[in-house]
Design a protein around this motif. Sequence first.
Motif, PDB file in Angstrom:
ATOM      1  N   ARG A 142       0.845  -1.199   0.000  1.00  0.00           N
ATOM      2  CA  ARG A 142       0.000   0.000   0.000  1.00  0.00           C
ATOM      3  C   ARG A 142       0.877   1.244   0.000  1.00  0.00           C
ATOM      4  O   ARG A 142       0.622   2.202  -0.741  1.00  0.00           O
ATOM      5  N   TRP A 143       1.905   1.249   0.831  1.00  0.00           N
ATOM      6  CA  TRP A 143       2.799   2.400   0.913  1.00  0.00           C
ATOM      7  C   TRP A 143       3.644   2.536  -0.350  1.00  0.00           C
ATOM      8  O   TRP A 143       3.883   3.636  -0.824  1.00  0.00           O
ATOM      9  N   LEU A 144       4.124   1.421  -0.893  1.00  0.00           N
ATOM     10  CA  LEU A 144       4.955   1.469  -2.097  1.00  0.00           C
ATOM     11  C   LEU A 144       4.177   1.970  -3.309  1.00  0.00           C
ATOM     12  O   LEU A 144       4.715   2.686  -4.147  1.00  0.00           O
ATOM     13  N   LYS A 145       2.922   1.582  -3.411  1.00  0.00           N
ATOM     14  CA  LYS A 145       2.115   1.920  -4.590  1.00  0.00           C
ATOM     15  C   LYS A 145       1.270   3.180  -4.411  1.00  0.00           C
ATOM     16  O   LYS A 145       0.782   3.736  -5.384  1.00  0.00           O
ATOM     17  N   GLY A 146       1.101   3.613  -3.170  1.00  0.00           N
ATOM     18  CA  GLY A 146       0.237   4.761  -2.902  1.00  0.00           C
ATOM     19  C   GLY A 146       1.015   6.006  -2.532  1.00  0.00           C
ATOM     20  O   GLY A 146       2.207   6.129  -2.805  1.00  0.00           O
ATOM     21  N   ASP A 147       0.324   6.911  -1.888  1.00  0.00           N
ATOM     22  CA  ASP A 147       0.894   8.190  -1.470  1.00  0.00           C
ATOM     23  C   ASP A 147       1.493   8.037  -0.076  1.00  0.00           C
ATOM     24  O   ASP A 147       0.882   8.416   0.924  1.00  0.00           O
ATOM     25  N   TRP A 148       2.701   7.494  -0.016  1.00  0.00           N
ATOM     26  CA  TRP A 148       3.310   7.185   1.276  1.00  0.00           C
ATOM     27  C   TRP A 148       3.501   8.437   2.133  1.00  0.00           C
ATOM     28  O   TRP A 148       3.456   8.357   3.360  1.00  0.00           O
ATOM     29  N   LYS A 149       3.722   9.578   1.513  1.00  0.00           N
ATOM     30  CA  LYS A 149       3.906  10.810   2.293  1.00  0.00           C
ATOM     31  C   LYS A 149       2.627  11.153   3.056  1.00  0.00           C
ATOM     32  O   LYS A 149       2.681  11.534   4.226  1.00  0.00           O
ATOM     33  N   SER A 150       1.498  11.006   2.409  1.00  0.00           N
ATOM     34  CA  SER A 150       0.213  11.240   3.073  1.00  0.00           C
ATOM     35  C   SER A 150      -0.009  10.200   4.167  1.00  0.00           C
ATOM     36  O   SER A 150      -0.449  10.530   5.274  1.00  0.00           O
ATOM     37  N   TYR A 151       0.298   8.943   3.860  1.00  0.00           N
ATOM     38  CA  TYR A 151       0.143   7.873   4.859  1.00  0.00           C
ATOM     39  C   TYR A 151       1.028   8.148   6.072  1.00  0.00           C
ATOM     40  O   TYR A 151       0.620   7.941   7.215  1.00  0.00           O
ATOM     41  N   ASN A 152       2.235   8.630   5.809  1.00  0.00           N
ATOM     42  CA  ASN A 152       3.161   8.908   6.907  1.00  0.00           C
ATOM     43  C   ASN A 152       2.662  10.062   7.770  1.00  0.00           C
ATOM     44  O   ASN A 152       2.805  10.034   8.994  1.00  0.00           O
ATOM     45  N   ARG A 153       2.072  11.081   7.152  1.00  0.00           N
ATOM     46  CA  ARG A 153       1.502  12.189   7.946  1.00  0.00           C
ATOM     47  C   ARG A 153       0.402  11.658   8.868  1.00  0.00           C
ATOM     48  O   ARG A 153       0.313  12.035  10.039  1.00  0.00           O
ATOM     49  N   GLN A 154      -0.437  10.773   8.339  1.00  0.00           N
ATOM     50  CA  GLN A 154      -1.506  10.179   9.139  1.00  0.00           C
ATOM     51  C   GLN A 154      -0.924   9.320  10.265  1.00  0.00           C
ATOM     52  O   GLN A 154      -1.399   9.348  11.401  1.00  0.00           O
ATOM     53  N   ALA A 155       0.120   8.561   9.936  1.00  0.00           N
ATOM     54  CA  ALA A 155       0.760   7.706  10.941  1.00  0.00           C
ATOM     55  C   ALA A 155       1.401   8.545  12.041  1.00  0.00           C
ATOM     56  O   ALA A 155       1.289   8.220  13.227  1.00  0.00           O
ATOM     57  N   LYS A 156       2.063   9.639  11.673  1.00  0.00           N
ATOM     58  CA  LYS A 156       2.690  10.522  12.666  1.00  0.00           C
ATOM     59  C   LYS A 156       1.658  11.089  13.629  1.00  0.00           C
ATOM     60  O   LYS A 156       1.892  11.151  14.839  1.00  0.00           O
ATOM     61  N   LYS A 157       0.538  11.503  13.074  1.00  0.00           N
ATOM     62  CA  LYS A 157      -0.523  12.056  13.910  1.00  0.00           C
ATOM     63  C   LYS A 157      -1.025  10.997  14.901  1.00  0.00           C
ATOM     64  O   LYS A 157      -1.176  11.267  16.098  1.00  0.00           O
ATOM     65  N   ALA A 158      -1.255   9.785  14.413  1.00  0.00           N
ATOM     66  CA  ALA A 158      -1.718   8.698  15.276  1.00  0.00           C
ATOM     67  C   ALA A 158      -0.651   8.335  16.318  1.00  0.00           C
ATOM     68  O   ALA A 158      -0.972   8.060  17.473  1.00  0.00           O
ATOM     69  N   TRP A 159       0.614   8.347  15.922  1.00  0.00           N
ATOM     70  CA  TRP A 159       1.717   8.035  16.832  1.00  0.00           C
ATOM     71  C   TRP A 159       1.758   9.042  17.970  1.00  0.00           C
ATOM     72  O   TRP A 159       1.879   8.665  19.141  1.00  0.00           O
ATOM     73  N   LEU A 160       1.670  10.297  17.635  1.00  0.00           N
ATOM     74  CA  LEU A 160       1.698  11.338  18.669  1.00  0.00           C
ATOM     75  C   LEU A 160       0.515  11.199  19.628  1.00  0.00           C
ATOM     76  O   LEU A 160       0.651  11.433  20.826  1.00  0.00           O
ATOM     77  N   GLN A 161      -0.638  10.810  19.130  1.00  0.00           N
ATOM     78  CA  GLN A 161      -1.792  10.579  19.992  1.00  0.00           C
ATOM     79  C   GLN A 161      -1.545   9.400  20.932  1.00  0.00           C
ATOM     80  O   GLN A 161      -1.970   9.426  22.081  1.00  0.00           O
ATOM     81  N   GLN A 162      -0.839   8.394  20.460  1.00  0.00           N
ATOM     82  CA  GLN A 162      -0.520   7.231  21.296  1.00  0.00           C
ATOM     83  C   GLN A 162       0.434   7.615  22.438  1.00  0.00           C
ATOM     84  O   GLN A 162       0.394   7.019  23.501  1.00  0.00           O
ATOM     85  N   LEU A 163       1.274   8.606  22.179  1.00  0.00           N
ATOM     86  CA  LEU A 163       2.262   9.011  23.178  1.00  0.00           C
ATOM     87  C   LEU A 163       1.666   9.889  24.265  1.00  0.00           C
ATOM     88  O   LEU A 163       2.268  10.070  25.320  1.00  0.00           O
ATOM     89  N   HIS A 164       0.513  10.461  24.016  1.00  0.00           N
ATOM     90  CA  HIS A 164      -0.107  11.374  25.008  1.00  0.00           C
ATOM     91  C   HIS A 164      -1.337  10.791  25.625  1.00  0.00           C
ATOM     92  O   HIS A 164      -1.995   9.969  25.295  1.00  0.00           O
TER      93      HIS A 164
END
Length: 151
Positions: free
Chosen positions: A129-151
């Motif tokens: 999914r990441w290789l064929k799709g918009d990995w930059k957008s996916y990464n922004r979404q992942a970063k947001k979710a990661w930060l929520q997990q940390l708080h």
Amino acid sequence: MKKILMTLMLLISSVAFADEPVSKSYFGSVAISGVDTIAYHQLKGKKDNQAMMGNSRYSVEWKGANWYFVSQQSAEKFAADPARYQPNYNGFCANALSLGEGLIKTDGSVWAFFDDQLFLFYSEAGRQRWLKGDWKSYNRQAKKAWLQQLH
């Protein structure tokens, strides 16, 4: 003296990152199932995408987990700059985070580099999914979710 300084640096960074979760085994607290994170960087760009299992003899404790390596040299390289070699999201599935599925552990066998950064995935489908799709957008979404997990 060099080894003492490396140990001291690791202790200080371990305290700073102690609350940050790491994808690790239930028993023995082994990060990313014992795969050598330095080896990913050595394999980057090669056709052979096989993860290399580390050995408990070459272990570095960081962020409350034991990181295994194939050699003392790899362990020392990681100890000198763990933030450079750790996988993004401390080895949790980047795809699962990008989909809002939370912290899904990985076994270190499915991985890819994007913009010189290492990402691990629970399955090949997520990696594709990441290789064929918009990995930059996916990464922004992942970063947001990661930060929520940390708080």
